[in-house]
Design an enzyme around this catalytic site. Structure first.
Site, PDB file in Angstrom:
ATOM      1  N   THR A   1       0.859  -1.187   0.000  1.00 44.38           N
ATOM      2  CA  THR A   1       0.000   0.000   0.000  1.00 44.38           C
ATOM      3  C   THR A   1       0.891   1.231   0.000  1.00 44.38           C
ATOM      4  O   THR A   1       1.966   1.249   0.585  1.00 44.38           O
ATOM      5  CB  THR A   1      -0.923   0.021   1.235  1.00 44.38           C
ATOM      6  OG1 THR A   1      -0.102  -0.107   2.397  1.00 44.38           O
ATOM      7  CG2 THR A   1      -1.925  -1.098   1.186  1.00 44.38           C
ATOM      8  N   GLY A   2       0.454   2.244  -0.706  1.00 46.73           N
ATOM      9  CA  GLY A   2       1.228   3.476  -0.774  1.00 46.73           C
ATOM     10  C   GLY A   2       2.248   3.485  -1.902  1.00 46.73           C
ATOM     11  O   GLY A   2       2.873   4.494  -2.151  1.00 46.73           O
ATOM     12  N   CYS A   3       2.428   2.363  -2.581  1.00 44.32           N
ATOM     13  CA  CYS A   3       3.360   2.309  -3.711  1.00 44.32           C
ATOM     14  C   CYS A   3       2.570   2.492  -5.000  1.00 44.32           C
ATOM     15  O   CYS A   3       1.487   1.950  -5.153  1.00 44.32           O
ATOM     16  CB  CYS A   3       4.090   0.967  -3.755  1.00 44.32           C
ATOM     17  SG  CYS A   3       5.308   0.781  -2.448  1.00 44.32           S
ATOM     18  N   VAL A   4       3.144   3.259  -5.916  1.00 39.77           N
ATOM     19  CA  VAL A   4       2.467   3.490  -7.194  1.00 39.77           C
ATOM     20  C   VAL A   4       3.131   2.723  -8.309  1.00 39.77           C
ATOM     21  O   VAL A   4       4.234   2.294  -8.223  1.00 39.77           O
ATOM     22  CB  VAL A   4       2.429   4.988  -7.556  1.00 39.77           C
ATOM     23  CG1 VAL A   4       1.460   5.707  -6.653  1.00 39.77           C
ATOM     24  CG2 VAL A   4       3.809   5.603  -7.487  1.00 39.77           C
TER      25      VAL A   4
END
Length: 111
Positions: free
Chosen positions: A108-111
């Site tokens: 989560t939080g990674c693009v």
């Protein structure tokens, strides 16, 4: 999408992450690493095993900050050196690449 490992079709999502976490094996990890242009060495496996253990304990992939802190402690490094070590192993991002190879969901939080 997917990959083939030992004659088995393994389903991946559009970003190359495993759809079914149960499909993971060392052979699958090797194939995923190959697709990322990473030749797995002992240090890579150490990070992958840490991620898998963390996921087993918490059902979530650790944030890069948590991973960096753990590697710093394990290797006796400061945070900057640990971060450089991790990026040396996984140049496209330790969380993204290492989690993919470990057969874990995209953090989560990674693009």
């Amino acid at each position: 999408m997917g990959i083939e490992v030992n004659g088995l079709a393994i389903e991946t999502d559009d970003d190359g992450y495993l759809v079914n976490l149960e499909d993971w094996s060392k052979d699958v990890a090797g194939k995923l690493a190959e697709a990322e242009d990473i030749e797995m060495a002992e240090e890579h496996w150490s990070v992958v095993n840490f991620l898998r253990d963390y996921y087993d304990d918490y059902q979530i992939a650790p944030a890069v900050k948590v991973l960096t802190k753990a590697i710093a402690k394990e290797r006796g490094l400061d945070k900057k050196a640990a971060s450089e070590f991790l990026y040396g192993l996984f140049p496209s991002g330790p969380a993204l690449q290492a989690c993919k190879i470990a057969g874990l969901p995209k953090p989560t939080g990674c693009v």
